[in-house]
Design a protein around this motif. Structure first.
Motif, mmCIF file in Angstrom:
data_model
loop_
_atom_site.group_PDB
_atom_site.id
_atom_site.type_symbol
_atom_site.label_atom_id
_atom_site.label_comp_id
_atom_site.label_asym_id
_atom_site.label_seq_id
_atom_site.Cartn_x
_atom_site.Cartn_y
_atom_site.Cartn_z
ATOM 1 N N UNK A 27 -8.202 -3.277 -12.399
ATOM 2 C CA UNK A 27 -7.321 -4.182 -11.663
ATOM 3 C C UNK A 27 -6.849 -3.466 -10.401
ATOM 4 N N UNK A 28 -7.016 -4.092 -9.216
ATOM 5 C CA UNK A 28 -6.536 -3.439 -7.993
ATOM 6 C C UNK A 28 -5.017 -3.321 -7.984
ATOM 7 N N UNK A 29 -4.545 -2.292 -7.285
ATOM 8 C CA UNK A 29 -3.106 -2.047 -7.187
ATOM 9 C C UNK A 29 -2.688 -1.949 -5.730
ATOM 10 N N UNK A 30 -1.454 -2.338 -5.477
ATOM 11 C CA UNK A 30 -0.838 -2.233 -4.160
ATOM 12 C C UNK A 30 0.505 -1.540 -4.356
ATOM 13 N N UNK A 31 0.812 -0.618 -3.467
ATOM 14 C CA UNK A 31 2.122 0.033 -3.483
ATOM 15 C C UNK A 31 2.821 -0.268 -2.167
ATOM 16 N N UNK A 32 4.048 -0.776 -2.264
ATOM 17 C CA UNK A 32 4.881 -0.987 -1.085
ATOM 18 C C UNK A 32 5.964 0.070 -1.081
ATOM 19 N N UNK A 33 6.022 0.839 -0.003
ATOM 20 C CA UNK A 33 7.108 1.814 0.179
ATOM 21 C C UNK A 33 8.145 1.114 1.046
ATOM 22 N N UNK A 34 9.188 0.608 0.385
ATOM 23 C CA UNK A 34 10.178 -0.245 1.059
ATOM 24 C C UNK A 34 11.160 0.514 1.934
ATOM 25 N N UNK A 35 11.337 1.773 1.706
ATOM 26 C CA UNK A 35 12.302 2.549 2.480
ATOM 27 C C UNK A 35 12.442 3.925 1.885
ATOM 28 N N UNK A 36 13.610 4.477 2.033
ATOM 29 C CA UNK A 36 13.847 5.816 1.519
ATOM 30 C C UNK A 36 13.447 6.865 2.538
ATOM 31 N N UNK A 37 13.545 8.117 2.137
ATOM 32 C CA UNK A 37 13.216 9.197 3.069
ATOM 33 C C UNK A 37 11.750 9.141 3.511
ATOM 34 N N UNK A 38 11.519 9.555 4.734
ATOM 35 C CA UNK A 38 10.152 9.643 5.237
ATOM 36 C C UNK A 38 9.404 10.713 4.460
ATOM 37 N N UNK A 39 8.198 10.391 4.060
ATOM 38 C CA UNK A 39 7.374 11.348 3.325
ATOM 39 C C UNK A 39 6.984 12.474 4.267
ATOM 40 N N UNK A 40 7.157 13.703 3.841
ATOM 41 C CA UNK A 40 6.820 14.860 4.680
ATOM 42 C C UNK A 40 5.572 15.588 4.171
ATOM 43 N N UNK A 41 5.339 15.523 2.873
ATOM 44 C CA UNK A 41 4.212 16.232 2.278
ATOM 45 C C UNK A 41 3.454 15.294 1.364
ATOM 46 N N UNK A 42 2.135 15.241 1.509
ATOM 47 C CA UNK A 42 1.342 14.304 0.716
ATOM 48 C C UNK A 42 1.425 14.581 -0.775
ATOM 49 N N UNK A 43 1.740 15.805 -1.172
ATOM 50 C CA UNK A 43 1.835 16.141 -2.591
ATOM 51 C C UNK A 43 3.015 15.444 -3.256
ATOM 52 N N UNK A 44 3.975 14.952 -2.467
ATOM 53 C CA UNK A 44 5.157 14.305 -3.021
ATOM 54 C C UNK A 44 4.991 12.800 -3.197
ATOM 55 N N UNK A 45 3.806 12.290 -2.928
ATOM 56 C CA UNK A 45 3.565 10.855 -3.002
ATOM 57 C C UNK A 45 2.216 10.629 -3.668
ATOM 58 N N UNK A 46 2.104 9.628 -4.547
ATOM 59 C CA UNK A 46 0.826 9.440 -5.248
ATOM 60 C C UNK A 46 -0.293 9.002 -4.307
ATOM 61 N N UNK A 47 -1.513 9.316 -4.681
ATOM 62 C CA UNK A 47 -2.665 8.822 -3.933
ATOM 63 C C UNK A 47 -2.828 7.355 -4.252
ATOM 64 N N UNK A 48 -2.827 6.530 -3.238
ATOM 65 C CA UNK A 48 -2.954 5.088 -3.427
ATOM 66 C C UNK A 48 -4.051 4.554 -2.530
ATOM 67 N N UNK A 49 -4.634 3.454 -2.952
ATOM 68 C CA UNK A 49 -5.706 2.859 -2.176
ATOM 69 C C UNK A 49 -5.176 1.791 -1.217
ATOM 70 N N UNK A 50 -4.153 1.062 -1.637
ATOM 71 C CA UNK A 50 -3.583 -0.023 -0.837
ATOM 72 C C UNK A 50 -2.090 0.217 -0.674
ATOM 73 N N UNK A 51 -1.649 0.358 0.571
ATOM 74 C CA UNK A 51 -0.271 0.759 0.839
ATOM 75 C C UNK A 51 0.337 -0.118 1.924
ATOM 76 N N UNK A 52 1.550 -0.603 1.662
ATOM 77 C CA UNK A 52 2.317 -1.367 2.645
ATOM 78 C C UNK A 52 3.589 -0.585 2.939
#
Length: 88
Positions: free
Chosen positions: A35-60
């Motif tokens: 099943x395809x997945x979408x992740x929306x990052x609605x706000x919060x602190x700006x991501x500084x390091x890719x290790x702190x955020x999951x690998x996603x295929x579809x991102x809003x």
């Protein structure tokens, strides 16, 4: 697992998560059911390091700073292999 049964029973077509914690919680179930997945990052602190955020295929994203950060990683060999990234 609860999500496996829920996805199958309810004929889910796509999973849309609004934070990385819920994304991580259903990732294995959605991935196992293909099943395809979408992740929306609605706000919060700006991501500084890719290790702190999951690998996603579809991102809003809602933040221009996040969009710039993730856009630079598109196609990066060990980065984020997006098929879709958008800024609202």
């Amino acid at each position: 697992m609860f999500f496996d049964e829920y996805i199958t029973k309810n004929h889910i077509d796509i999973v849309h998560a609004y934070d990385y914690i819920s994304y991580d919680a259903v990732f294995d179930s959605a991935n196992g059911a293909n099943i395809p997945m979408v992740l929306t990052k609605c706000g919060g602190p700006t991501v500084r390091y890719k290790a702190l955020f999951p690998r996603v295929e579809n991102l809003i994203l809602f933040s221009k700073e996040d969009y710039i950060f993730f856009s630079k990683r598109k196609g990066y060999p060990k980065g984020y292999p997006f098929s879709f990234i958008d800024l609202l």
